[in-house]
Motif scaffolding. Structure first.
Motif, PDB file in Angstrom:
ATOM      1  N   ALA A  21     -54.730 -13.507 -11.909  1.00 30.97           N
ATOM      2  CA  ALA A  21     -54.748 -13.470 -13.378  1.00 30.97           C
ATOM      3  C   ALA A  21     -55.262 -12.128 -13.887  1.00 30.97           C
ATOM      4  O   ALA A  21     -54.712 -11.569 -14.839  1.00 30.97           O
ATOM      5  N   ARG A  22     -56.312 -11.606 -13.263  1.00 28.45           N
ATOM      6  CA  ARG A  22     -56.848 -10.306 -13.698  1.00 28.45           C
ATOM      7  C   ARG A  22     -55.829  -9.198 -13.505  1.00 28.45           C
ATOM      8  O   ARG A  22     -55.696  -8.314 -14.352  1.00 28.45           O
ATOM      9  N   TRP A  23     -55.101  -9.222 -12.396  1.00 26.37           N
ATOM     10  CA  TRP A  23     -54.094  -8.192 -12.148  1.00 26.37           C
ATOM     11  C   TRP A  23     -53.024  -8.227 -13.228  1.00 26.37           C
ATOM     12  O   TRP A  23     -52.689  -7.207 -13.821  1.00 26.37           O
ATOM     13  N   TRP A  24     -52.482  -9.426 -13.509  1.00 25.41           N
ATOM     14  CA  TRP A  24     -51.451  -9.548 -14.537  1.00 25.41           C
ATOM     15  C   TRP A  24     -52.002  -9.206 -15.916  1.00 25.41           C
ATOM     16  O   TRP A  24     -51.322  -8.574 -16.724  1.00 25.41           O
ATOM     17  N   ALA A  25     -53.227  -9.583 -16.212  1.00 26.19           N
ATOM     18  CA  ALA A  25     -53.834  -9.248 -17.505  1.00 26.19           C
ATOM     19  C   ALA A  25     -53.919  -7.736 -17.671  1.00 26.19           C
ATOM     20  O   ALA A  25     -53.635  -7.211 -18.757  1.00 26.19           O
ATOM     21  N   ASP A  26     -54.296  -7.028 -16.625  1.00 21.60           N
ATOM     22  CA  ASP A  26     -54.371  -5.567 -16.688  1.00 21.60           C
ATOM     23  C   ASP A  26     -52.994  -4.955 -16.909  1.00 21.60           C
ATOM     24  O   ASP A  26     -52.828  -4.045 -17.709  1.00 21.60           O
ATOM     25  N   VAL A  27     -51.986  -5.468 -16.197  1.00 21.72           N
ATOM     26  CA  VAL A  27     -50.624  -4.946 -16.331  1.00 21.72           C
ATOM     27  C   VAL A  27     -50.095  -5.163 -17.751  1.00 21.72           C
ATOM     28  O   VAL A  27     -49.453  -4.292 -18.337  1.00 21.72           O
ATOM     29  N   LEU A  28     -50.393  -6.337 -18.324  1.00 22.97           N
ATOM     30  CA  LEU A  28     -49.831  -6.700 -19.632  1.00 22.97           C
ATOM     31  C   LEU A  28     -50.760  -6.423 -20.807  1.00 22.97           C
ATOM     32  O   LEU A  28     -50.363  -6.591 -21.957  1.00 22.97           O
ATOM     33  N   GLY A  29     -51.999  -6.027 -20.526  1.00 17.99           N
ATOM     34  CA  GLY A  29     -52.937  -5.719 -21.615  1.00 17.99           C
ATOM     35  C   GLY A  29     -53.383  -6.944 -22.389  1.00 17.99           C
ATOM     36  O   GLY A  29     -53.507  -6.889 -23.610  1.00 17.99           O
ATOM     37  N   VAL A  30     -53.612  -8.048 -21.685  1.00 20.32           N
ATOM     38  CA  VAL A  30     -54.068  -9.282 -22.328  1.00 20.32           C
ATOM     39  C   VAL A  30     -55.379  -9.743 -21.689  1.00 20.32           C
ATOM     40  O   VAL A  30     -55.852  -9.152 -20.727  1.00 20.32           O
ATOM     41  N   THR A  31     -55.936 -10.809 -22.225  1.00 16.49           N
ATOM     42  CA  THR A  31     -57.226 -11.336 -21.779  1.00 16.49           C
ATOM     43  C   THR A  31     -57.030 -12.468 -20.770  1.00 16.49           C
ATOM     44  O   THR A  31     -56.106 -13.264 -20.903  1.00 16.49           O
ATOM     45  N   VAL A  89     -46.855  -0.524 -10.262  1.00 11.51           N
ATOM     46  CA  VAL A  89     -48.191  -1.138 -10.208  1.00 11.51           C
ATOM     47  C   VAL A  89     -48.347  -2.113  -9.042  1.00 11.51           C
ATOM     48  O   VAL A  89     -49.282  -2.909  -9.012  1.00 11.51           O
ATOM     49  N   GLY A  90     -47.412  -2.066  -8.089  1.00  9.82           N
ATOM     50  CA  GLY A  90     -47.620  -2.837  -6.869  1.00  9.82           C
ATOM     51  C   GLY A  90     -46.659  -3.964  -6.585  1.00  9.82           C
ATOM     52  O   GLY A  90     -46.763  -4.626  -5.558  1.00  9.82           O
ATOM     53  N   CYS A  91     -45.693  -4.212  -7.482  1.00 15.05           N
ATOM     54  CA  CYS A  91     -44.700  -5.246  -7.201  1.00 15.05           C
ATOM     55  C   CYS A  91     -43.642  -4.682  -6.251  1.00 15.05           C
ATOM     56  O   CYS A  91     -43.524  -3.471  -6.096  1.00 15.05           O
ATOM     57  N   THR A  92     -42.886  -5.574  -5.633  1.00 16.77           N
ATOM     58  CA  THR A  92     -41.775  -5.154  -4.792  1.00 16.77           C
ATOM     59  C   THR A  92     -40.504  -5.833  -5.287  1.00 16.77           C
ATOM     60  O   THR A  92     -40.555  -6.886  -5.921  1.00 16.77           O
ATOM     61  N   ARG A  93     -39.377  -5.201  -4.997  1.00 18.47           N
ATOM     62  CA  ARG A  93     -38.086  -5.783  -5.385  1.00 18.47           C
ATOM     63  C   ARG A  93     -37.826  -7.037  -4.575  1.00 18.47           C
ATOM     64  O   ARG A  93     -38.099  -7.087  -3.386  1.00 18.47           O
ATOM     65  N   ASP A 111     -44.904 -10.144  -7.026  1.00 16.54           N
ATOM     66  CA  ASP A 111     -46.170  -9.490  -7.374  1.00 16.54           C
ATOM     67  C   ASP A 111     -47.013  -9.328  -6.105  1.00 16.54           C
ATOM     68  O   ASP A 111     -46.647  -9.819  -5.038  1.00 16.54           O
ATOM     69  N   PRO A 112     -48.129  -8.611  -6.198  1.00 12.72           N
ATOM     70  CA  PRO A 112     -48.933  -8.360  -4.999  1.00 12.72           C
ATOM     71  C   PRO A 112     -49.494  -9.618  -4.330  1.00 12.72           C
ATOM     72  O   PRO A 112     -50.061  -9.534  -3.252  1.00 12.72           O
ATOM     73  N   PHE A 113     -49.335 -10.777  -4.965  1.00 13.68           N
ATOM     74  CA  PHE A 113     -49.899 -12.020  -4.456  1.00 13.68           C
ATOM     75  C   PHE A 113     -48.832 -12.966  -3.926  1.00 13.68           C
ATOM     76  O   PHE A 113     -49.106 -14.115  -3.611  1.00 13.68           O
ATOM     77  N   GLY A 114     -47.570 -12.490  -3.879  1.00 19.19           N
ATOM     78  CA  GLY A 114     -46.492 -13.283  -3.318  1.00 19.19           C
ATOM     79  C   GLY A 114     -45.705 -14.131  -4.299  1.00 19.19           C
ATOM     80  O   GLY A 114     -44.834 -14.896  -3.904  1.00 19.19           O
ATOM     81  N   THR A 115     -45.986 -14.004  -5.589  1.00 15.58           N
ATOM     82  CA  THR A 115     -45.291 -14.800  -6.599  1.00 15.58           C
ATOM     83  C   THR A 115     -44.010 -14.088  -7.025  1.00 15.58           C
ATOM     84  O   THR A 115     -44.030 -12.906  -7.383  1.00 15.58           O
ATOM     85  N   VAL A 116     -42.891 -14.819  -6.986  1.00 17.27           N
ATOM     86  CA  VAL A 116     -41.615 -14.263  -7.450  1.00 17.27           C
ATOM     87  C   VAL A 116     -41.538 -14.450  -8.968  1.00 17.27           C
ATOM     88  O   VAL A 116     -41.739 -15.551  -9.482  1.00 17.27           O
ATOM     89  N   ILE A 117     -41.284 -13.348  -9.673  1.00 16.50           N
ATOM     90  CA  ILE A 117     -41.200 -13.334 -11.133  1.00 16.50           C
ATOM     91  C   ILE A 117     -39.844 -12.777 -11.513  1.00 16.50           C
ATOM     92  O   ILE A 117     -39.390 -11.784 -10.941  1.00 16.50           O
ATOM     93  N   GLY A 118     -39.185 -13.396 -12.489  1.00 14.53           N
ATOM     94  CA  GLY A 118     -37.924 -12.890 -12.990  1.00 14.53           C
ATOM     95  C   GLY A 118     -38.123 -12.119 -14.288  1.00 14.53           C
ATOM     96  O   GLY A 118     -39.020 -12.433 -15.067  1.00 14.53           O
ATOM     97  N   ILE A 119     -37.308 -11.096 -14.484  1.00 15.79           N
ATOM     98  CA  ILE A 119     -37.287 -10.375 -15.756  1.00 15.79           C
ATOM     99  C   ILE A 119     -35.839 -10.302 -16.221  1.00 15.79           C
ATOM    100  O   ILE A 119     -34.919 -10.276 -15.407  1.00 15.79           O
ATOM    101  N   GLU A 120     -35.654 -10.314 -17.525  1.00 17.77           N
ATOM    102  CA  GLU A 120     -34.300 -10.180 -18.065  1.00 17.77           C
ATOM    103  C   GLU A 120     -34.329  -9.270 -19.273  1.00 17.77           C
ATOM    104  O   GLU A 120     -35.317  -9.196 -19.992  1.00 17.77           O
ATOM    105  N   GLY A 121     -33.245  -8.542 -19.437  1.00 19.76           N
ATOM    106  CA  GLY A 121     -33.153  -7.604 -20.566  1.00 19.76           C
ATOM    107  C   GLY A 121     -31.800  -6.937 -20.592  1.00 19.76           C
ATOM    108  O   GLY A 121     -30.847  -7.382 -19.967  1.00 19.76           O
TER     109      GLY A 121
END
Length: 122
Positions: A21-31, A89-93, A111-121
């Motif tokens: 959670a801290r890693w993602w919060a830092d990447v996204l600028g949230v609490t 910032v440490g993710c891999t394709r 992400d660096p913790f093994g979670t697969v995340i999708g992005i769309e745009g």
């Protein structure tokens, strides 16, 4: 009749929910928000766009690693720029980018913790 209105929360299984959670919060600028159970387990989460993105402790019996869904986050601007930012910032394709229809592209990262995340745009 059951009606789904929007995604309210997404739970990701993590070895160390606080660190994830801290890693993602830092990447996204949230609490980061957190709850600590009486037995010491931490559930940590961030909120973005009205969605709770939570990190739950991995548990081989009830919440095994890899049991998380792939959630797709819409990104502003160009998909390639967002992808490059995440890789920096440490993710891999994991998959893509793929053109799924005109004007819509997707990619998946790990992400660096093994979670697969999708992005769309675009």
């Amino acid at each position: 009749m059951l009606v789904f209105r929007r995604v309210a929360a997404v739970m990701v299984v993590a070895d160390d929910p606080d660190v994830s959670a801290r890693w993602w919060a830092d990447v996204l600028g949230v609490t980061v928000h957190r709850d600590v159970a009486p037995h010491g387990a931490v559930y940590a989460w961030i909120e973005l766009g009205g969605v709770e993105y939570g990190f739950h402790p991995a548990d081989d019996e009830r919440n095994p690693r890899g049991a998380s869904p792939v959630v797709y986050w819409a990104v502003e601007g160009d998909l390639e720029q967002a992808l490059e930012s995440l890789l920096a910032v440490g993710c891999t394709r994991h998959r893509g980018p793929l053109d799924v229809r005109p004007g819509r592209r997707i990619a998946q990262i790990v992400d660096p913790f093994g979670t697969v995340i999708g992005i769309e745009g675009r």
